[in-house]
Design a protein around this motif. Structure first.
Motif, PDB file in Angstrom:
ATOM      1  N   PHE A  56       0.844  -1.191   0.000  1.00 48.85           N
ATOM      2  CA  PHE A  56       0.000   0.000   0.000  1.00 48.85           C
ATOM      3  C   PHE A  56       0.873   1.232   0.000  1.00 48.85           C
ATOM      4  CE2 PHE A  56       0.467  -1.170   4.487  1.00 48.85           C
ATOM      5  CZ  PHE A  56       0.790   0.031   5.095  1.00 48.85           C
ATOM      6  N   VAL A  57       0.257   2.379  -0.302  1.00 47.54           N
ATOM      7  CA  VAL A  57       0.971   3.652  -0.360  1.00 47.54           C
ATOM      8  C   VAL A  57       0.288   4.638   0.572  1.00 47.54           C
ATOM      9  CG1 VAL A  57       1.597   5.593  -1.860  1.00 47.54           C
ATOM     10  CG2 VAL A  57       1.685   3.257  -2.745  1.00 47.54           C
ATOM     11  N   HIS A  58       1.107   5.408   1.274  1.00 49.33           N
ATOM     12  CA  HIS A  58       0.618   6.531   2.077  1.00 49.33           C
ATOM     13  C   HIS A  58       1.561   7.697   1.823  1.00 49.33           C
ATOM     14  CE1 HIS A  58      -1.238   8.823   5.230  1.00 49.33           C
ATOM     15  NE2 HIS A  58      -0.055   9.015   5.784  1.00 49.33           N
ATOM     16  N   LYS A  59       0.994   8.780   1.314  1.00 40.91           N
ATOM     17  CA  LYS A  59       1.776   9.970   0.939  1.00 40.91           C
ATOM     18  C   LYS A  59       2.891   9.562  -0.010  1.00 40.91           C
ATOM     19  CE  LYS A  59       0.369  12.675   4.871  1.00 40.91           C
ATOM     20  NZ  LYS A  59       0.744  13.547   5.949  1.00 40.91           N
ATOM     21  N   THR A  60       4.146   9.653   0.386  1.00 39.61           N
ATOM     22  CA  THR A  60       5.256   9.332  -0.515  1.00 39.61           C
ATOM     23  C   THR A  60       5.977   8.035  -0.142  1.00 39.61           C
ATOM     24  OG1 THR A  60       6.806  10.662   0.774  1.00 39.61           O
ATOM     25  CG2 THR A  60       5.645  11.769  -1.048  1.00 39.61           C
ATOM     26  N   THR A  61       5.341   7.198   0.682  1.00 37.79           N
ATOM     27  CA  THR A  61       5.973   5.953   1.110  1.00 37.79           C
ATOM     28  C   THR A  61       5.175   4.748   0.635  1.00 37.79           C
ATOM     29  OG1 THR A  61       6.824   7.059   3.089  1.00 37.79           O
ATOM     30  CG2 THR A  61       6.823   4.657   3.108  1.00 37.79           C
ATOM     31  N   GLU A  62       5.894   3.777   0.073  1.00 40.73           N
ATOM     32  CA  GLU A  62       5.298   2.512  -0.325  1.00 40.73           C
ATOM     33  C   GLU A  62       5.662   1.462   0.726  1.00 40.73           C
ATOM     34  OE1 GLU A  62       5.424  -0.769  -3.932  1.00 40.73           O
ATOM     35  OE2 GLU A  62       6.772   0.938  -3.984  1.00 40.73           O
ATOM     36  N   TYR A  63       4.683   0.699   1.164  1.00 40.23           N
ATOM     37  CA  TYR A  63       4.864  -0.349   2.165  1.00 40.23           C
ATOM     38  C   TYR A  63       4.588  -1.699   1.527  1.00 40.23           C
ATOM     39  CZ  TYR A  63       4.260   3.552   5.439  1.00 40.23           C
ATOM     40  OH  TYR A  63       4.373   4.742   6.111  1.00 40.23           O
ATOM     41  N   TRP A  77       8.305  -7.082   6.165  1.00 35.63           N
ATOM     42  CA  TRP A  77       7.909  -5.673   6.159  1.00 35.63           C
ATOM     43  C   TRP A  77       9.000  -4.869   5.489  1.00 35.63           C
ATOM     44  CZ3 TRP A  77       3.499  -3.288   7.184  1.00 35.63           C
ATOM     45  CH2 TRP A  77       3.499  -1.904   7.411  1.00 35.63           C
ATOM     46  N   ASP A  78       8.630  -4.022   4.540  1.00 39.78           N
ATOM     47  CA  ASP A  78       9.615  -3.189   3.852  1.00 39.78           C
ATOM     48  C   ASP A  78       8.954  -1.884   3.466  1.00 39.78           C
ATOM     49  OD1 ASP A  78      12.140  -2.643   2.666  1.00 39.78           O
ATOM     50  OD2 ASP A  78      11.302  -3.116   0.700  1.00 39.78           O
ATOM     51  N   THR A  79       9.692  -0.800   3.562  1.00 42.24           N
ATOM     52  CA  THR A  79       9.197   0.512   3.148  1.00 42.24           C
ATOM     53  C   THR A  79      10.232   1.179   2.243  1.00 42.24           C
ATOM     54  OG1 THR A  79      10.162   1.672   5.039  1.00 42.24           O
ATOM     55  CG2 THR A  79       7.903   0.851   5.296  1.00 42.24           C
ATOM     56  N   GLU A  80       9.730   1.988   1.309  1.00 44.25           N
ATOM     57  CA  GLU A  80      10.635   2.780   0.469  1.00 44.25           C
ATOM     58  C   GLU A  80       9.853   3.948  -0.105  1.00 44.25           C
ATOM     59  OE1 GLU A  80      10.500   0.612  -3.878  1.00 44.25           O
ATOM     60  OE2 GLU A  80      11.960  -0.115  -2.437  1.00 44.25           O
ATOM     61  N   SER A  81      10.588   4.942  -0.538  1.00 40.82           N
ATOM     62  CA  SER A  81       9.982   6.123  -1.154  1.00 40.82           C
ATOM     63  C   SER A  81       9.372   5.735  -2.500  1.00 40.82           C
ATOM     64  CB  SER A  81      11.056   7.195  -1.380  1.00 40.82           C
ATOM     65  OG  SER A  81      10.536   8.238  -2.190  1.00 40.82           O
ATOM     66  N   ILE A  82       8.256   6.361  -2.852  1.00 36.09           N
ATOM     67  CA  ILE A  82       7.652   6.089  -4.151  1.00 36.09           C
ATOM     68  C   ILE A  82       8.512   6.636  -5.287  1.00 36.09           C
ATOM     69  CG2 ILE A  82       5.282   5.985  -3.288  1.00 36.09           C
ATOM     70  CD1 ILE A  82       4.881   8.851  -4.357  1.00 36.09           C
ATOM     71  N   TYR A  83       9.490   7.445  -4.951  1.00 38.33           N
ATOM     72  CA  TYR A  83      10.377   8.035  -5.945  1.00 38.33           C
ATOM     73  C   TYR A  83      11.590   7.174  -6.234  1.00 38.33           C
ATOM     74  CZ  TYR A  83       7.440  12.005  -4.883  1.00 38.33           C
ATOM     75  OH  TYR A  83       6.349  12.817  -4.682  1.00 38.33           O
ATOM     76  N   ASP A  84      11.781   6.072  -5.512  1.00 40.84           N
ATOM     77  CA  ASP A  84      12.934   5.184  -5.755  1.00 40.84           C
ATOM     78  C   ASP A  84      12.677   4.281  -6.932  1.00 40.84           C
ATOM     79  OD1 ASP A  84      14.340   6.270  -3.725  1.00 40.84           O
ATOM     80  OD2 ASP A  84      13.888   4.699  -2.274  1.00 40.84           O
TER      81      ASP A  84
END
Length: 84
Positions: A56-63, A77-84
């Protein structure tokens, strides 16, 4: 925590529903399901266990996550910026 329930055939039924898995994933991120702008999830076998895998996405972070269907435990569990 919801525990597995034995069916009449001696097999375990799904202890965690898709909606509950969404709530578990959102909660781990400190969010509510209504905060999420994109959500994808499917049930699959991984390493011999049934799990929900999704993102899922919240603001600029993808989970990205994996949740054990029988226990509700977040196993990946992993998170990264949607801009990566």
């Amino acid at each position: 925590m919801i525990l597995p329930v034995n069916s009449s055939k001696g097999q375990q039924s799904t202890a965690v529903t898709k909606d509950q898995a969404k709530e578990i994933a959102a909660s781990k991120a400190g969010l509510s399901v209504s905060d999420l702008s994109f959500f994808w999830m499917e049930k699959e076998w991984d390493d011999g266990r049934l799990c929900y895998e999704g993102e899922f996405v919240h603001k600029t972070t993808e989970y990205e996550f994996e949740i054990d269907v029988n226990t509700g435990t977040v196993t990946e569990w992993d998170t990264e910026s949607i801009y990566d």
